[in-house]
Design an enzyme around this catalytic site. Structure first.
Site, PDB file in Angstrom:
ATOM      1  N   THR A 370       0.918  -1.128   0.000  1.00 18.80           N
ATOM      2  CA  THR A 370       0.000   0.000   0.000  1.00 18.80           C
ATOM      3  C   THR A 370       0.950   1.166   0.000  1.00 18.80           C
ATOM      4  O   THR A 370       2.157   0.968   0.078  1.00 18.80           O
ATOM      5  CB  THR A 370      -0.849  -0.041   1.294  1.00 18.80           C
ATOM      6  OG1 THR A 370      -1.703  -1.166   1.247  1.00 18.80           O
ATOM      7  CG2 THR A 370      -1.683   1.204   1.510  1.00 18.80           C
ATOM      8  N   GLY A 462       1.154  -1.460   5.047  1.00 18.45           N
ATOM      9  CA  GLY A 462       1.532  -2.574   5.923  1.00 18.45           C
ATOM     10  C   GLY A 462       0.381  -3.487   6.308  1.00 18.45           C
ATOM     11  O   GLY A 462       0.500  -4.249   7.265  1.00 18.45           O
TER      12      GLY A 462
HETATM   13  O1  DON Z   1      -7.034  -1.708   3.417  1.00 17.27           O
HETATM   14  C1  DON Z   1      -6.263  -2.468   3.965  1.00 17.27           C
HETATM   15  O2  DON Z   1      -6.185  -2.582   5.166  1.00 17.27           O
HETATM   16  C2  DON Z   1      -5.317  -3.279   3.131  1.00 17.27           C
HETATM   17  N1  DON Z   1      -5.881  -3.488   1.845  1.00 17.27           N
HETATM   18  C3  DON Z   1      -4.042  -2.550   3.070  1.00 17.27           C
HETATM   19  C4  DON Z   1      -3.026  -3.313   2.308  1.00 17.27           C
HETATM   20  C5  DON Z   1      -1.674  -2.889   2.616  1.00 17.27           C
HETATM   21  O3  DON Z   1      -1.397  -2.044   3.428  1.00 17.27           O
HETATM   22  C6  DON Z   1      -0.656  -3.583   1.933  1.00 17.27           C
HETATM   23  N2  DON Z   1       0.602  -2.997   2.288  1.00 17.27           N
HETATM   24  N3  DON Z   1       1.588  -2.998   2.623  1.00 17.27           N
END
Ligand code: DON
Length: 561
Positions: A370, A462
């Site tokens: 993300t 994360g």
């Molecule tokens: O919205 C969420 O909580 C997840 N889709 C976030 C994904 C994420 O942070 C991946 N990253 N490192």
């Protein structure tokens, strides 16, 4: 007598150190700053502000530039959340989270025996939720932007045409994902080529899609040719997103979660993100303790933090979901009396077992991506935004024609109660799938005020570790008196109720600390552990200047003036 004087002197020095905020160690600028995952994106955002744009204009530019420069997570095919605080203290939050398509239903990822079909919610077209990012940035521009869209998008379009130089970290990542790109897209995909450090990747198709948005605004993506191509592309590969789904998508303004922690006021994202609620619970459960006296990442700090997180994540997984679909008892969950009761069985003597809070054992499987960026403009308007495709390069499905990856955000729903998603998070009915529902998120874009003034802008990627990384960064500055850059770089740990383990980053935690925790009943995740978050943050110094904290774990960069 001499001893007393000496003691008083030491105490007064210590008091001073606590009172004097840490000197900056990150980039310091006079007026404005963007901190994001890529230099190109931070630069474009900063230049927009130098041309007289405000933080909202810079957000639009940065978000779009990340889609070009950081396709690992920056996106047109994903979604996110943004929290703002204007220079006059006005606050708000924007939800541009993906939605389930109209044809979605509760059991869509289950086979005839009721088991979750492997990969169906994580890889390829079936995993794709209706993207929200373009609606989000257009909404921001319409409501708060000050420059014409053309001035904001032109530099991004130029970047897409000119191309982006592959960094060492990016080359490694592209290489490690190559087989999966081919598996999903076939071997004629642009990403089957393989890229080395120093290569330039150009995105002419993405430039065309951006041109369409420039010409027709939100409709340039959600209606007409782009929408038609996008829906056909997804459906031809077995996915569910239709033109109608795209046409109906809207970003939503939401009231942020606001609470006090000691003399800070914290403003963070509300459901359908769990971020704000969960950091509120964790910090309030920790508030009665004198955390700074325990020391940074000390035994007692790790214990207290872990126990507060255990209880907060158990609530997160059970109660939280899209507030347009489920009633969330926020007044109870965030009340002092409830949180005091939740911590009543906590003791520094012994770990509480997660099975005593609830049940089940799960593993974290996939790597996650993300991206977060923080912005402050010359007037003091602040933006904290986290945006995602969910997994690294989302579903790995890449539209060659439109030039971007599509999310695998449907995996953030609870496909089946009690079965973990790719972050090991166990969901409940509140986060079950329904048409047009938004999947629960952990994204935690956050702004912190102190004494009524802007103090910090913070957030991170994360997955499930976002929440704990954000809380630790705030505590690092406020309780442990680290500079913004040091607070971001400091080693992090994580606990999320289930699995009942504490994860430590590889560097920075002693064997002794871990064995002391084990002797108290904590289970430690052994072996190679992943990094926890990549925090990009800004601190306002007492002289009004800004200090950037760009996480050393990535290519993250602070730029400003
Ligand atoms: O919205 C969420 O909580 C997840 N889709 C976030 C994904 C994420 O942070 C991946 N990253 N490192």
């Amino acid at each position: 007598m001499k001893k007393t004087v000496l003691l008083l002197f030491i105490l007064s020095v210590c008091y001073q150190c606590k009172k004097q905020p840490a000197s900056p160690t990150g980039l310091v600028t006079e007026q404005a700053m963007v901190v994001s995952a890529r230099e190109e994106a931070s630069r474009i955002g900063s230049e927009i502000m130098q041309k007289g744009g405000n933080a909202f204009d810079a957000m639009v530019a940065t978000e779009m530039a990340l889609a070009v420069a950081y396709p690992f997570a920056g996106n047109l095919g994903g979604g996110g959340f943004m929290v703002y605080r204007k220079e006059n203290g006005e606050i708000g939050g924007l939800d541009y989270r993906e939605k389930a398509p109209l044809s979605a239903h509760k059991d869509m990822y289950l086979d005839s025996l009721g088991n979750v079909v492997p990969k169906m919610s994580t890889v390829g077209a079936t995993a794709v939720g209706v993207p929200g990012t373009v609606a989000g940035v257009m909404e921001v521009h319409e409501k708060y932007g000050s420059l014409p869209l053309k001035d904001i998008l032109q530099p991004v379009i130029k970047l897409a045409k000119r191309g982006v130089i592959v960094t060492e970290k990016q080359a490694k990542r592209l290489d490690s994902y190559k087989e999966r790109f081919i598996e999903v897209n076939g071997d004629s995909t642009k990403f089957a080529l393989g890229f080395k450090m120093g290569d330039t990747i150009k995105y002419p198709e993405l430039a065309n899609t951006l041109e369409s948005i420039l010409e027709n605004g939100k409709d340039g993506f959600y209606k007409g040719e782009v929408a038609q191509k996008l829906a056909t592309f997804i459906q031809d590969r077995g996915g569910f997103v239709t033109e109608e789904d795209l046409a109906k998508y809207e970003a939503k303004w939401r009231q942020p979660i606001v609470f006090n922690y000691k003399d800070l006021k914290v403003i963070s994202m509300s459901p359908p993100s769990s971020g704000g609620v969960t950091i509120n619970q964790i910090l309030k459960m920790m508030e009665p303790y004198n955390v700074s006296s325990y020391g940074h990442n000390s035994l007692k700090t790790v214990q207290l933090f872990t126990e507060a997180s255990r209880r907060a994540y158990a609530d997160r997984n059970y109660f939280l979901g899209d507030p347009d679909f489920v009633d969330i008892p926020l007044d109870v969950l965030l009340s002092d009396s409830y949180l005091t009761k939740r911590m009543a069985d906590f003791s520094f003597e012994k770990a509480t077992l997660s099975s005593a809070v609830s049940h089940g054992m799960v593993d974290i499987v996939e790597s996650r991506e993300t991206t977060h960026y923080s912005i402050v403009d010359a007037d003091g308007n602040a933006i904290s935004a986290t945006t995602t495709l969910n997994g690294g390069y989302g579903s790995k499905l890449y539209s060659e024609e439109l030039g971007f990856f599509l999310n695998n955000e449907m995996d953030d729903f609870s496909a089946k109660p009690g079965v973990p998603n790719m972050f090991g998070l166990i969901g409940a009915e509140a986060n079950s799938i329904a048409p047009e529902k938004r999947m629960l998120s952990s994204m935690t874009p956050t702004i912190v005020e102190k004494d009524g003034k802007l103090y910090m802008v913070v957030g991170t990627p994360g997955g499930s570790t976002i929440i704990t990384a954000v809380v630790q960064t705030i505590l690092n500055v406020y309780e442990f008196n680290l500079s913004m850059q040091d607070a971001v770089n400091a080693p992090r740990f994580h606990h999320q109720w289930l699995p009942d383990m504490v994860t430590f980053e590889e560097e920075g935690f002693s064997v002794d600390l871990k064995s002391q925790l084990e002797s108290k009943g904590y289970k430690i995740l052994e072996g190679r552990t992943p990094i926890i978050g990549k925090v990009d943050a800004i601190r306002v110094l007492s002289n009004g200047k800004l200090e950037g904290g760009a996480d050393k774990r990535g290519d993250d960069t602070a730029i400003g003036f």
